[in-house]
Write a protein that holds these residues in place. Sequence first.
Motif, short mmCIF file in Angstrom:
data_model
loop_
_atom_site.label_atom_id
_atom_site.label_comp_id
_atom_site.label_asym_id
_atom_site.label_seq_id
_atom_site.Cartn_x
_atom_site.Cartn_y
_atom_site.Cartn_z
N HIS A 174 2.05 2.49 -3.30
CA HIS A 174 0.87 2.86 -4.28
C HIS A 174 0.34 4.13 -3.51
O HIS A 174 -0.76 3.96 -3.70
N LYS A 212 0.76 -1.27 -0.03
CA LYS A 212 0.08 -0.08 0.01
C LYS A 212 0.72 1.32 0.12
O LYS A 212 0.59 2.37 -0.50
N ARG A 244 -5.22 5.38 -7.27
CA ARG A 244 -5.22 3.99 -7.26
C ARG A 244 -6.18 3.78 -8.31
O ARG A 244 -7.37 4.46 -8.29
N ALA A 275 -7.48 -3.41 -4.95
CA ALA A 275 -7.61 -4.17 -3.95
C ALA A 275 -7.48 -5.57 -4.38
O ALA A 275 -6.50 -6.59 -4.09
N ARG A 326 -3.84 -6.02 -5.72
CA ARG A 326 -3.16 -6.32 -4.45
C ARG A 326 -3.09 -7.61 -4.18
O ARG A 326 -2.00 -8.50 -3.78
#
Length: 173
Positions: A55, A52, A59, A64, A67
């Motif tokens: 980045h 996190k 985003r 999510a 990731r």
Amino acid sequence: SLIAAHARPDLVVAQVLTGAAVRTPPSTFVTRLVVRLMRSPLGIPLWKAFFKAMHPGTRTADFAEYRSAVIANLSEEGRFATVMTMLSLGHDASAAIIGEVTAPSLVIMGTEDPDWKDPAVEASFIADALGGPARVELLAGIGHHPHAQAADDVARLATEFFGPLRSETSWHA
């Protein structure tokens, strides 16, 4: 791509370096401690939290999911060990040959890349150190992985960069 462009200049017509690290960032006590802790069973959970931080700012809507996919990949046998080996090696190999790379290059750096105190200065260093023509593009509000955070912008910039080269070379898309 930097090492490939150096090893096989006959095959690398041009390159796009996104969030490039061609020299090892300055090390601090905290970064050394985090890398040491990443070699423990806490490694993947720490990477998940660190991801996190890599980045910040803008985003994509699917961040999510992205990731989660990266973390799942790193959880596969041997994957995280490879990342740790890469981190421990640093970027000395790239730093040693950067001036010998003559392929035209596009350096794309996020203005919020946490690896660098001033990402614009680092991007300019890379462009100036390359042995061939280079152009810098900075993406505002983007972190360490521009290709993930601003894929459309990176694709547009790469397309614009490679476009004129297509007519000058024998390669085909």
